[in-house]
Design a protein around this motif. Structure first.
Motif, mmCIF file in Angstrom:
data_model
loop_
_atom_site.group_PDB
_atom_site.id
_atom_site.type_symbol
_atom_site.label_atom_id
_atom_site.label_comp_id
_atom_site.label_asym_id
_atom_site.label_seq_id
_atom_site.Cartn_x
_atom_site.Cartn_y
_atom_site.Cartn_z
ATOM 1 N N GLY A 175 0.799 -1.224 0.000
ATOM 2 C CA GLY A 175 0.000 0.000 0.000
ATOM 3 C C GLY A 175 0.830 1.271 0.000
ATOM 4 O O GLY A 175 0.414 2.297 -0.552
ATOM 5 N N GLU A 176 2.025 1.216 0.597
ATOM 6 C CA GLU A 176 2.888 2.395 0.602
ATOM 7 C C GLU A 176 3.314 2.761 -0.809
ATOM 8 O O GLU A 176 3.471 3.944 -1.135
ATOM 9 C CB GLU A 176 4.124 2.144 1.474
ATOM 10 C CG GLU A 176 3.847 2.196 2.958
ATOM 11 C CD GLU A 176 3.378 3.569 3.417
ATOM 12 O OE1 GLU A 176 3.935 4.573 2.941
ATOM 13 O OE2 GLU A 176 2.458 3.625 4.244
ATOM 14 N N LYS B 187 0.549 4.673 -2.424
ATOM 15 C CA LYS B 187 0.564 6.055 -1.957
ATOM 16 C C LYS B 187 1.659 6.853 -2.682
ATOM 17 O O LYS B 187 1.452 7.996 -3.088
ATOM 18 C CB LYS B 187 0.805 6.092 -0.448
ATOM 19 C CG LYS B 187 0.742 7.482 0.162
ATOM 20 C CD LYS B 187 1.117 7.461 1.640
ATOM 21 C CE LYS B 187 0.125 6.643 2.436
ATOM 22 N NZ LYS B 187 0.422 6.681 3.898
ATOM 23 N N GLU C 228 -4.039 1.681 0.772
ATOM 24 C CA GLU C 228 -2.755 2.274 1.128
ATOM 25 C C GLU C 228 -2.290 1.874 2.525
ATOM 26 O O GLU C 228 -1.088 1.830 2.792
ATOM 27 C CB GLU C 228 -2.842 3.803 1.021
ATOM 28 C CG GLU C 228 -3.029 4.291 -0.408
ATOM 29 C CD GLU C 228 -2.963 5.805 -0.544
ATOM 30 O OE1 GLU C 228 -2.913 6.280 -1.695
ATOM 31 O OE2 GLU C 228 -2.957 6.510 0.483
#
Length: 382
Positions: free
Chosen positions: A6-7, A10, A38
């Motif tokens: 999820g990072e 982002k 994220e």
């Protein structure tokens, strides 16, 4: 099955200057669902993942990888408008990381200049006393450039080991920024400046401003720990250093002595010193070469002539483009160390980051499509 990162979603969203709501609208899901993606609380299905890839233009592998390198930063100095938001600054952080990774990759094969800072026994005292002429003078002496004008500060910085990049066109509220970065134990000092909506002469000052942060603040201050008043003071100090570095007191005063000091004289000196008329005027005022009344009068004249936006010579002087990473890349490819197409593949393998090829070309100032060429292809030049 590999886990969705999820990072990375982002990061790709930030790079594209999209809010959570913006991305949610493009994907046809709620902003709460994007937030869950994220934060690792949900994984997008195949159809949504396809839309993510199409929208953000990052390869699918990017979202299923974890970084395989150690990194660190001393904090970032932004020469930006005070109204800049985290959303507006975040894309530049993505560019910075890709830039440092690209430079670190090239370090395996190419010997770059080593960045060395001159020794100051009393740097904090000089800063406290606002003695920026002495700080700038010592750096000029260390770099053996005397009191001469600097035709292109970007190339000067690259020659001394700085990592220079340009910010994409959509990052309008960030003028420039710099920071000390570490990748796998290798240290780099990175400076990024605007790519568009600025002149060569303003670019000169922005780069000198970031140079000021390096020599005065990078070893002493983490900008993230400064309050607003302290941050403004450091920005002001970096501006004053830039003026001192680009316009050495003795030489510049000698030119001003040709007099009378007016906009006509400053316009002629702009071509010699490669600094904007507004910056020349401010330096003349701070050196007490003109009175406050003269300064205010010429500021009004600058506004009257429309020089706040475009000064004489701005339209006919091309902005500088970083050369270091591009030349190092071409050196490897021309000498058959690697093919151009192997570079993104090797970066992905070493750092576990499947960057868009266009993004790597942008950070290295390469022509579009350069890293896509395969063996045997004919490269057509304009």
């Amino acid at each position: 099955m590999r886990a969705f990162n999820g990072e990375r979603l982002k990061e790709a969203r930030y790079y594209n200057s999209l809010s959570i709501s913006d991305l949610a609208d493009k994907l046809g899901v709620s902003k709460q669902m994007v937030s869950k993606y994220e934060n690792g609380k949900s994984t997008p299905g195949a159809e949504i993942l396809f839309e993510v890839i199409q929208t953000l233009k990052f390869p699918s592998e990017f979202y299923f990888q974890m970084d395989e390198f150690d990194e660190g930063t001393s904090g970032t100095f932004y020469r930006s408008r005070l109204t800049s938001t985290q959303k507006q600054k975040a894309p530049s952080e993505s560019i910075k990381k890709a830039l440092v990774i690209y430079r670190d990759y090239l370090e395996e094969h190419v010997e770059f200049p080593i960045l060395v800072k001159p020794h100051f026994e009393n740097i904090e005292q000089l800063i406290e006393e606002k003695n920026f002429d002495e700080i700038a003078g010592k750096l000029r002496e260390f770099w053996n450039i005397g009191d001469d004008p600097i035709p292109n500060i970007m190339y000067l910085l690259e020659e001394h080991g700085f990592v220079i990049g340009l910010l994409p066109t959509d990052m309008e509220k960030v003028d420039a920024f710099s920071s000390h970065e570490q990748i796998n134990g290798n240290d780099y000092y990175v400076i990024l400046s605007k790519k568009v909506k600025t002149s060569f002469f303003r670019q000169q000052f922005s780069l000198a401003h970031e140079l000021g942060h390096w020599i005065m603040h990078s070893d002493l201050i983490d900008p993230q720990h400064l309050d607003t008043v302290e941050y403004r003071e450091k920005e002001s100090d970096a501006n004053d250093f830039a003026s001192s570095f680009l316009l050495p007191k003795r030489s510049f005063l000698k030119d001003l002595a040709q007099g009378p000091i007016n906009l006509s004289l400053l316009a002629s000196l702009k071509g010699k010193w490669h600094v904007a008329i507004g910056a020349l005027l401010m330096r003349a005022y701070k050196l007490d070469a003109i009175t406050e009344e003269q300064y205010v009068k010429m500021q009004k004249q600058i506004s009257y002539y429309g020089w706040r936006k475009v000064e004489p010579l701005d339209d006919i002087t091309e902005k500088a483009i970083p050369l270091s990473l591009r030349q190092a890349t071409e050196l490897l490819v021309d000498n058959n160390v690697v093919t151009a197409a192997q570079i993104p593949e090797q970066i992905q393998k070493k750092y576990n980051r499947a960057y868009p090829i266009s993004m790597l070309e942008e950070v290295a100032s390469l022509a579009p499509g350069y890293l896509s060429y395969k063996d045997g292809e004919v490269v057509r030049l304009k």
